[in-house]
Design a protein around this motif. Structure first.
Motif, PDB file in Angstrom:
ATOM      1  N   ARG A   1     -32.386  -2.916   3.208  1.00  0.00           N
ATOM      2  CA  ARG A   1     -32.761  -2.685   1.807  1.00  0.00           C
ATOM      3  C   ARG A   1     -32.526  -1.233   1.390  1.00  0.00           C
ATOM      4  NH1 ARG A   1     -37.074  -6.242   2.955  1.00  0.00           N
ATOM      5  NH2 ARG A   1     -38.460  -4.487   3.329  1.00  0.00           N
ATOM      6  N   LYS A   2     -32.657  -0.313   2.319  1.00  0.00           N
ATOM      7  CA  LYS A   2     -32.455   1.105   2.021  1.00  0.00           C
ATOM      8  C   LYS A   2     -30.961   1.437   1.866  1.00  0.00           C
ATOM      9  CE  LYS A   2     -33.814   5.461   1.823  1.00  0.00           C
ATOM     10  NZ  LYS A   2     -35.049   6.043   1.382  1.00  0.00           N
ATOM     11  N   VAL A   3     -30.132   0.858   2.723  1.00  0.00           N
ATOM     12  CA  VAL A   3     -28.707   1.186   2.768  1.00  0.00           C
ATOM     13  C   VAL A   3     -27.888   0.425   1.718  1.00  0.00           C
ATOM     14  CG1 VAL A   3     -26.644   1.033   4.236  1.00  0.00           C
ATOM     15  CG2 VAL A   3     -28.794   1.856   5.207  1.00  0.00           C
ATOM     16  N   GLN A   4     -28.226  -0.831   1.506  1.00  0.00           N
ATOM     17  CA  GLN A   4     -27.407  -1.698   0.660  1.00  0.00           C
ATOM     18  C   GLN A   4     -27.115  -1.151  -0.744  1.00  0.00           C
ATOM     19  OE1 GLN A   4     -28.770  -5.755   0.726  1.00  0.00           O
ATOM     20  NE2 GLN A   4     -26.658  -6.416   0.973  1.00  0.00           N
ATOM     21  N   PRO A   5     -28.113  -0.652  -1.479  1.00  0.00           N
ATOM     22  CA  PRO A   5     -27.810  -0.188  -2.843  1.00  0.00           C
ATOM     23  C   PRO A   5     -26.943   1.072  -2.898  1.00  0.00           C
ATOM     24  CG  PRO A   5     -30.143   0.145  -2.322  1.00  0.00           C
ATOM     25  CD  PRO A   5     -29.533  -0.583  -1.172  1.00  0.00           C
TER      26      PRO A   5
ATOM     27  N   ALA B   1     -35.233   7.703   5.832  1.00  0.00           N
ATOM     28  CA  ALA B   1     -34.299   8.805   5.588  1.00  0.00           C
ATOM     29  C   ALA B   1     -33.975   8.858   4.098  1.00  0.00           C
ATOM     30  CB  ALA B   1     -33.027   8.605   6.404  1.00  0.00           C
ATOM     31  N   PRO B   2     -33.809  10.057   3.556  1.00  0.00           N
ATOM     32  CA  PRO B   2     -33.463  10.168   2.129  1.00  0.00           C
ATOM     33  C   PRO B   2     -32.123   9.493   1.831  1.00  0.00           C
ATOM     34  CG  PRO B   2     -34.086  12.307   3.051  1.00  0.00           C
ATOM     35  CD  PRO B   2     -33.964  11.355   4.196  1.00  0.00           C
ATOM     36  N   SER B   3     -32.037   8.870   0.674  1.00  0.00           N
ATOM     37  CA  SER B   3     -30.799   8.179   0.271  1.00  0.00           C
ATOM     38  C   SER B   3     -29.602   9.125   0.287  1.00  0.00           C
ATOM     39  CB  SER B   3     -30.961   7.563  -1.113  1.00  0.00           C
ATOM     40  OG  SER B   3     -31.962   6.579  -1.089  1.00  0.00           O
ATOM     41  N   LYS B   4     -29.819  10.377  -0.136  1.00  0.00           N
ATOM     42  CA  LYS B   4     -28.727  11.364  -0.151  1.00  0.00           C
ATOM     43  C   LYS B   4     -28.194  11.586   1.274  1.00  0.00           C
ATOM     44  CE  LYS B   4     -27.527  16.034  -1.583  1.00  0.00           C
ATOM     45  NZ  LYS B   4     -27.961  17.239  -2.296  1.00  0.00           N
TER      46      LYS B   4
ATOM     47  N   GLU C   1     -23.936   8.856  -7.392  1.00  0.00           N
ATOM     48  CA  GLU C   1     -25.252   9.386  -7.775  1.00  0.00           C
ATOM     49  C   GLU C   1     -26.157   9.591  -6.556  1.00  0.00           C
ATOM     50  OE1 GLU C   1     -25.532   4.938  -9.017  1.00  0.00           O
ATOM     51  OE2 GLU C   1     -24.029   6.509  -9.107  1.00  0.00           O
ATOM     52  N   TYR C   2     -25.928   8.833  -5.472  1.00  0.00           N
ATOM     53  CA  TYR C   2     -26.737   9.019  -4.258  1.00  0.00           C
ATOM     54  C   TYR C   2     -26.387  10.322  -3.547  1.00  0.00           C
ATOM     55  CZ  TYR C   2     -28.675   4.390  -4.782  1.00  0.00           C
ATOM     56  OH  TYR C   2     -29.356   3.299  -5.261  1.00  0.00           O
ATOM     57  N   LEU C   3     -25.173  10.794  -3.737  1.00  0.00           N
ATOM     58  CA  LEU C   3     -24.782  12.066  -3.136  1.00  0.00           C
ATOM     59  C   LEU C   3     -25.360  13.246  -3.911  1.00  0.00           C
ATOM     60  CD1 LEU C   3     -21.064  11.220  -2.390  1.00  0.00           C
ATOM     61  CD2 LEU C   3     -22.891  11.528  -0.695  1.00  0.00           C
ATOM     62  N   GLU C   4     -25.690  13.017  -5.180  1.00  0.00           N
ATOM     63  CA  GLU C   4     -26.196  14.081  -6.043  1.00  0.00           C
ATOM     64  C   GLU C   4     -27.713  14.184  -6.035  1.00  0.00           C
ATOM     65  OE1 GLU C   4     -24.424  12.636  -9.599  1.00  0.00           O
ATOM     66  OE2 GLU C   4     -22.408  13.100  -8.904  1.00  0.00           O
ATOM     67  N   LYS C   5     -28.398  13.123  -5.616  1.00  0.00           N
ATOM     68  CA  LYS C   5     -29.868  13.137  -5.627  1.00  0.00           C
ATOM     69  C   LYS C   5     -30.403  14.147  -4.631  1.00  0.00           C
ATOM     70  CE  LYS C   5     -30.711   8.438  -7.184  1.00  0.00           C
ATOM     71  NZ  LYS C   5     -31.246   7.135  -6.852  1.00  0.00           N
TER      72      LYS C   5
END
Length: 117
Positions: free
Chosen positions: A18-22, A93-96, A112-116
């Protein structure tokens, strides 16, 4: 191929999935081992994952390392992705952080996950 994604990411649990998929932008199969994997299930996976790009993304703890060793034996060509040990679990772990690991493995992610922060 017939409706099968070329890329497969193996994680430990559904919370990891669930954390990785989006974060991931391209079609990817994410398979949960639920922490352990039986001999029979491993055989099924070997058959199912032949000729696919396999990535192993497990927790940075004892159980994760044990699972990683098992996959290194059975899938010597799989690419192992490592989270920073300070986060211990993929799910926390943080999405970023996860996005940067996936991008480094040439997996397409939503920017957007790289920018968070």
């Amino acid at each position: 191929m017939d409706d099968v994604d070329e890329i497969v990411i193996i994680v430990e649990g559904t919370s990891d999935k669930r954390k990785v998929q989006p974060i991931i932008r391209e079609p990817v199969d994410i398979i949960c081992t639920n922490g352990t994997i039986s001999f029979n299930k491993m055989d099924e996976l070997i058959e199912q994952l032949t000729n696919r790009d396999v990535y192993i993304l497990v927790d940075a703890d004892e159980a994760g390392e044990k699972l990683r060793k098992q996959f290194k034996r059975e899938f010597p060509d799989a690419e192992h992705l490592y989270i920073d040990r300070s986060y211990r679990e993929v799910a926390t772990a943080p999405s970023k952080h996860l996005a940067s690991i996936l991008v480094a493995a040439d997996i397409d992610v939503y920017t957007e996950y790289l920018e968070k922060g």
